[in-house]
Design an enzyme around this catalytic site. Structure first.
Site, mmCIF file in Angstrom:
data_model
loop_
_atom_site.group_PDB
_atom_site.id
_atom_site.type_symbol
_atom_site.label_atom_id
_atom_site.label_comp_id
_atom_site.label_asym_id
_atom_site.label_seq_id
_atom_site.Cartn_x
_atom_site.Cartn_y
_atom_site.Cartn_z
ATOM 1 C CD GLU A 114 -2.566 1.666 0.263
ATOM 2 O OE1 GLU A 114 -2.402 2.803 -0.251
ATOM 3 O OE2 GLU A 114 -3.399 0.832 -0.150
ATOM 4 C CG ASP A 158 -8.999 -3.576 -5.653
ATOM 5 O OD1 ASP A 158 -9.204 -2.660 -6.470
ATOM 6 O OD2 ASP A 158 -9.795 -3.866 -4.744
#
Length: 225
Positions: free
Chosen positions: A94, A145
């Site tokens: 992330e 994603d």
């Protein structure tokens, strides 16, 4: 009586390394907004769970596979993977420190606290595109994603991930027979073609119907053994 909710309430707003990121609450939902673009909320999660399940299913029972989840988001994919004892290691990449903070000590912890405490879970704060190009690790599955799809990226730099060169980098990060799974807000036949052109096999798309509009999709491809 049906509840009526007013405008969304901003819980946190930060200038991150790639622009502004916002966490807001709208009624019962938590929402993440990046540079004014709605990314995701906590309303459903079916397609994010499909992303993980479809990747595992394509591995044909490989024991203790190591999965890389690209994008922490609201935590649906991570929580679902951590709830499945069949996964060996779970690495989450992330790039937004704010998103990681919201999970570790903010409102999103209600979705991901157990998953973050799982000893199989590792959080890497890095840009996914850079990470995939530079990592020396290899994985059994990449579940990506980070955008609304190959044709609708959050930032321009992400576009390279879905190009032939970007997908070749994904293939290098996969072990032989490993699976690439890519979430998209709509099916993309063009992206399927790119997957095939760079050598992925058994390319297919699984769809999740939504209340309105085109279905969400998970694009899948296998790196040849």
């Amino acid at each position: 009586m049906t509840a009526v909710y007013d405008s969304p309430v901003v819980l946190d707003r930060r200038d991150g390394p790639y622009g502004e990121v916002v966490l807001r609450r709208h009624g019962p939902l938590l929402q993440i907004i990046a540079n004014g673009c709605f990314l995701m909320d906590t309303s459903d999660g079916r397609s994010e769970r499909l992303l993980v399940d479809a990747a595992y299913g394509a591995l044909d029972g490989r024991p203790g596979p190591h999965v890389l989840i690209g994008g922490l988001g609201v935590g649906f994919s991570l929580a679902h993977a951590a709830a499945d004892a069949r996964w060996g290691r779970i690495t989450v990449v992330e790039r937004e420190p704010a998103v990681v903070d919201w999970h570790r000590e903010g409102p999103l912890a209600e979705l991901s606290a157990d998953a973050l405490a799982d000893p199989r879970t590792e959080i890497v704060e890095a840009d996914l595109v850079t990470y995939v190009n530079e990592t020396s690790d290899t994985f059994d599955a990449l579940c990506l994603d980070i955008d609304n799809g190959p044709g609708w990226t959050v930032t321009e730099d992400n576009g390279g991930l879905y190009s032939a060169a970007g997908l070749a980098a994904c293939a290098r990060a996969l072990r032989p027979g490993g699976v690439l799974a890519v979430w998209s807000a709509q099916p993309s036949p063009e992206f399927e073609g790119t997957l095939r052109n760079v050598g992925f096999r058994q390319v297919r798309t699984e769809e999740v119907p939504v209340a309105r509009g085109v279905p969400d999709a998970v694009h899948l491809g296998i790196r040849p053994g």
